[in-house]
Design a protein around this motif. Structure first.
Motif, mmCIF file in Angstrom:
data_model
loop_
_atom_site.group_PDB
_atom_site.id
_atom_site.type_symbol
_atom_site.label_atom_id
_atom_site.label_comp_id
_atom_site.label_asym_id
_atom_site.label_seq_id
_atom_site.Cartn_x
_atom_site.Cartn_y
_atom_site.Cartn_z
ATOM 1 N N GLU A 69 0.949 -1.243 -0.095
ATOM 2 C CA GLU A 69 -0.008 0.067 -0.125
ATOM 3 C C GLU A 69 0.877 1.263 0.111
ATOM 4 O O GLU A 69 0.336 2.253 -0.418
ATOM 5 C CB GLU A 69 -0.990 0.014 1.276
ATOM 6 C CG GLU A 69 -1.968 1.126 1.055
ATOM 7 C CD GLU A 69 -2.940 1.113 2.329
ATOM 8 O OE1 GLU A 69 -3.738 2.016 2.344
ATOM 9 O OE2 GLU A 69 -2.540 0.390 3.197
ATOM 10 N N PHE A 70 2.116 1.095 0.668
ATOM 11 C CA PHE A 70 3.039 2.387 0.583
ATOM 12 C C PHE A 70 4.250 1.817 0.289
ATOM 13 O O PHE A 70 4.681 0.871 0.702
ATOM 14 C CB PHE A 70 3.069 2.987 2.249
ATOM 15 C CG PHE A 70 1.542 3.028 2.695
ATOM 16 C CD1 PHE A 70 0.977 4.191 2.279
ATOM 17 C CD2 PHE A 70 1.218 2.326 3.738
ATOM 18 C CE1 PHE A 70 -0.284 4.334 2.888
ATOM 19 C CE2 PHE A 70 -0.026 2.407 4.398
ATOM 20 C CZ PHE A 70 -0.855 3.608 3.896
ATOM 21 N N GLY A 71 4.917 2.633 -0.466
ATOM 22 C CA GLY A 71 6.467 2.383 -1.086
ATOM 23 C C GLY A 71 7.201 2.130 0.338
ATOM 24 O O GLY A 71 7.047 2.716 1.264
ATOM 25 N N ILE A 72 8.489 1.459 0.190
ATOM 26 C CA ILE A 72 9.415 1.416 1.001
ATOM 27 C C ILE A 72 10.977 2.149 0.559
ATOM 28 O O ILE A 72 11.364 1.446 -0.251
ATOM 29 C CB ILE A 72 9.725 0.053 1.610
ATOM 30 C CG1 ILE A 72 8.510 -0.716 2.040
ATOM 31 C CG2 ILE A 72 10.815 -0.098 2.570
ATOM 32 C CD1 ILE A 72 8.551 -2.178 2.237
ATOM 33 N N PRO A 73 11.067 3.339 0.874
ATOM 34 C CA PRO A 73 12.109 4.239 0.280
ATOM 35 C C PRO A 73 13.457 3.285 0.625
ATOM 36 O O PRO A 73 14.297 3.211 -0.691
ATOM 37 C CB PRO A 73 12.321 5.628 1.024
ATOM 38 C CG PRO A 73 10.671 5.619 1.415
ATOM 39 C CD PRO A 73 10.156 4.465 2.145
ATOM 40 N N HIS A 121 13.268 9.146 2.622
ATOM 41 C CA HIS A 121 13.583 9.563 1.259
ATOM 42 C C HIS A 121 15.175 9.972 0.859
ATOM 43 O O HIS A 121 15.574 9.620 0.019
ATOM 44 C CB HIS A 121 12.631 10.617 1.022
ATOM 45 C CG HIS A 121 11.297 10.058 0.547
ATOM 46 N ND1 HIS A 121 10.214 9.828 1.577
ATOM 47 C CD2 HIS A 121 10.589 9.800 -0.468
ATOM 48 C CE1 HIS A 121 9.004 9.111 1.371
ATOM 49 N NE2 HIS A 121 9.258 9.267 -0.104
ATOM 50 N N ILE A 122 15.422 10.945 1.963
ATOM 51 C CA ILE A 122 16.831 11.389 1.553
ATOM 52 C C ILE A 122 17.698 10.155 1.711
ATOM 53 O O ILE A 122 18.997 10.249 1.121
ATOM 54 C CB ILE A 122 17.315 12.450 2.637
ATOM 55 C CG1 ILE A 122 16.133 13.692 2.355
ATOM 56 C CG2 ILE A 122 18.594 12.816 2.678
ATOM 57 C CD1 ILE A 122 16.644 15.003 2.933
ATOM 58 N N GLU A 123 17.437 9.163 2.788
ATOM 59 C CA GLU A 123 18.537 8.156 2.893
ATOM 60 C C GLU A 123 18.291 6.880 2.106
ATOM 61 O O GLU A 123 19.016 5.634 2.096
ATOM 62 C CB GLU A 123 18.416 7.824 4.570
ATOM 63 C CG GLU A 123 18.755 8.802 5.303
ATOM 64 C CD GLU A 123 18.690 8.195 6.760
ATOM 65 O OE1 GLU A 123 18.216 7.445 7.063
ATOM 66 O OE2 GLU A 123 18.918 9.131 7.526
ATOM 67 N N SER A 124 17.425 7.006 1.148
ATOM 68 C CA SER A 124 17.090 5.938 0.339
ATOM 69 C C SER A 124 18.178 5.737 -0.801
ATOM 70 O O SER A 124 18.953 6.907 -0.892
ATOM 71 C CB SER A 124 15.763 6.286 -0.521
ATOM 72 O OG SER A 124 15.990 7.068 -1.408
ATOM 73 N N PHE A 163 -0.447 3.639 7.645
ATOM 74 C CA PHE A 163 0.727 4.220 7.557
ATOM 75 C C PHE A 163 1.665 4.281 8.638
ATOM 76 O O PHE A 163 2.683 3.808 8.663
ATOM 77 C CB PHE A 163 0.674 5.613 6.773
ATOM 78 C CG PHE A 163 1.915 6.096 6.254
ATOM 79 C CD1 PHE A 163 2.500 5.939 5.120
ATOM 80 C CD2 PHE A 163 2.588 6.811 7.134
ATOM 81 C CE1 PHE A 163 3.750 6.356 4.771
ATOM 82 C CE2 PHE A 163 3.973 7.326 6.969
ATOM 83 C CZ PHE A 163 4.407 7.073 5.687
ATOM 84 N N PHE A 164 1.143 4.760 9.730
ATOM 85 C CA PHE A 164 1.692 4.864 11.091
ATOM 86 C C PHE A 164 2.282 3.534 11.643
ATOM 87 O O PHE A 164 3.415 3.496 11.905
ATOM 88 C CB PHE A 164 0.828 5.390 12.069
ATOM 89 C CG PHE A 164 1.551 6.433 13.233
ATOM 90 C CD1 PHE A 164 2.315 7.561 12.782
ATOM 91 C CD2 PHE A 164 1.518 6.111 14.459
ATOM 92 C CE1 PHE A 164 3.060 8.342 13.859
ATOM 93 C CE2 PHE A 164 2.230 6.507 15.328
ATOM 94 C CZ PHE A 164 2.975 7.934 15.099
ATOM 95 N N LYS A 165 1.388 2.547 11.272
ATOM 96 C CA LYS A 165 1.996 1.025 11.797
ATOM 97 C C LYS A 165 2.934 0.433 10.988
ATOM 98 O O LYS A 165 3.947 -0.078 11.377
ATOM 99 C CB LYS A 165 0.536 0.480 11.965
ATOM 100 C CG LYS A 165 0.928 -1.176 12.494
ATOM 101 C CD LYS A 165 -0.350 -1.897 12.749
ATOM 102 C CE LYS A 165 -0.035 -3.118 13.289
ATOM 103 N NZ LYS A 165 -1.458 -3.918 13.602
ATOM 104 N N SER A 166 2.616 0.519 9.592
ATOM 105 C CA SER A 166 3.392 -0.389 8.395
ATOM 106 C C SER A 166 4.641 0.502 8.487
ATOM 107 O O SER A 166 5.595 -0.314 8.006
ATOM 108 C CB SER A 166 2.496 -0.651 7.437
ATOM 109 O OG SER A 166 2.283 0.625 6.699
ATOM 110 N N VAL A 167 4.611 1.776 8.203
ATOM 111 C CA VAL A 167 6.075 2.724 7.786
ATOM 112 C C VAL A 167 6.469 3.062 9.078
ATOM 113 O O VAL A 167 7.910 2.890 9.153
ATOM 114 C CB VAL A 167 5.474 3.634 6.664
ATOM 115 C CG1 VAL A 167 6.626 4.405 6.402
ATOM 116 C CG2 VAL A 167 4.779 2.900 5.538
ATOM 117 N N ILE A 168 6.053 3.720 9.999
ATOM 118 C CA ILE A 168 6.716 4.364 11.069
ATOM 119 C C ILE A 168 6.993 3.319 12.027
ATOM 120 O O ILE A 168 7.771 3.340 12.850
ATOM 121 C CB ILE A 168 5.689 5.530 11.664
ATOM 122 C CG1 ILE A 168 5.195 6.445 10.600
ATOM 123 C CG2 ILE A 168 6.441 6.073 12.975
ATOM 124 C CD1 ILE A 168 6.388 7.149 10.059
ATOM 125 N N GLY A 169 6.066 2.125 12.054
ATOM 126 C CA GLY A 169 6.430 0.977 13.005
ATOM 127 C C GLY A 169 5.812 1.298 14.361
ATOM 128 O O GLY A 169 6.512 0.688 15.202
#
Length: 270
Positions: free
Chosen positions: A110-114, A174-177, A147-153
């Motif tokens: 659902e959300f990209g992983i940078p 994104h900058i660290e991708s 998003f908060f659960k899957s991306v932010i953890g």
């Protein structure tokens, strides 16, 4: 016209074409499940399989002419539903792709992983044709939780607004991708400081492709002069860039002085 599912071929009365995004029409929604499934199979076959060879041939014919006409780096907007030939053709021609976190290219995400983006990409949390990071965050409460659960953890309750700390975390991802480029709309960078979040987030969208009356009317509410003087914001952005390793190697004072002396000696010899 907007609710027509099949478009008649003007040259053949008994031939029809599926209209793009036919699932969005009320006519399609009123059909029984069997008819929907048949139309969807025809739709995906027509747009994403039957024309694949033709699209590849045309791409390999026209894109090299474009690429050879300039030294500029070309980026392909490979978002959403795209034919299977797109990514192989881009790799073959050395085109970099676009990665917007809310529009992942992986069908199971659902959300990209940078952190998993490839080097041959440009990544961004938003772009000119979609809502800004702040506006997107406020649009959908359930999506915000996911998003908060899957991306932010985090299993905690997410904030109702994209507060500076949250914007900082997303921008840092994104900058660290690994992406070759990380590009940010100014509105997303302004979200790093609460002082610049007084304007309603919905007013920050540059262009809405679905609304013909909403086109490129956004004007930033902060002057460039005031941003140049904002040391706090500049330091925050600078630290993000330097911490990611994307910054140009820093020249120390000793090296700088040596360079000046070398230049002076070179001029003296001339």
């Amino acid at each position: 016209m907007q609710n027509i599912v099949l478009i008649r071929d003007p040259e053949h009365d008994k031939s029809f074409y599926p209209r793009f995004n036919l699932e969005d029409t009320s006519s399609f929604r009123d059909l029984d499940d069997h008819s929907k499934n048949v139309l969807k199979r025809l739709y995906y076959d027509y747009y994403f399989h039957r024309q694949d060879k033709l699209w590849r041939q045309n791409a390999l014919k026209t894109l090299p002419a474009l690429l050879n006409s300039s030294d500029m780096l070309a980026c392909g907007e490979d978002l959403g539903l795209i034919p299977a030939c797109v990514h192989p053709v881009m790799q073959e021609l050395g085109l970099i792709g676009l990665r917007i976190q809310r529009m992942p290219s992986e069908p199971d995400l659902e959300f990209g992983i940078p952190s998993q983006y490839s080097y041959m990409t440009v990544c961004a949390p938003s772009c000119h044709d979609c809502s800004t990071l702040r506006a997107w965050w406020e649009e959908d409460e359930e999506r915000r939780h996911r998003f908060f659960k899957s991306v932010i953890g985090s299993d905690d309750l997410p904030p109702s607004q994209c507060v500076p700390d949250l914007a900082h975390l997303i921008i840092r991802q994104h900058i660290e991708s690994p992406s070759m480029w990380a590009i940010f709309p100014l509105q997303d960078l302004l979200a790093l400081k609460e002082e610049y979040m007084t304007r309603p987030a919905t007013e920050e969208t540059i262009n809405d492709p679905t609304n013909p009356k909403h086109y490129w009317r956004y004007r930033v509410h902060v002057t460039m002069e005031s941003l140049i003087k904002d040391k706090e914001l500049k330091t925050t952005i600078k630290d993000l860039i330097q911490g990611s390793g994307r910054s140009y190697p820093h020249i120390g004072e000793a090296e700088r002085q040596l360079s000046l002396e070398t230049a002076a000696l070179a001029l003296g010899k001339q």
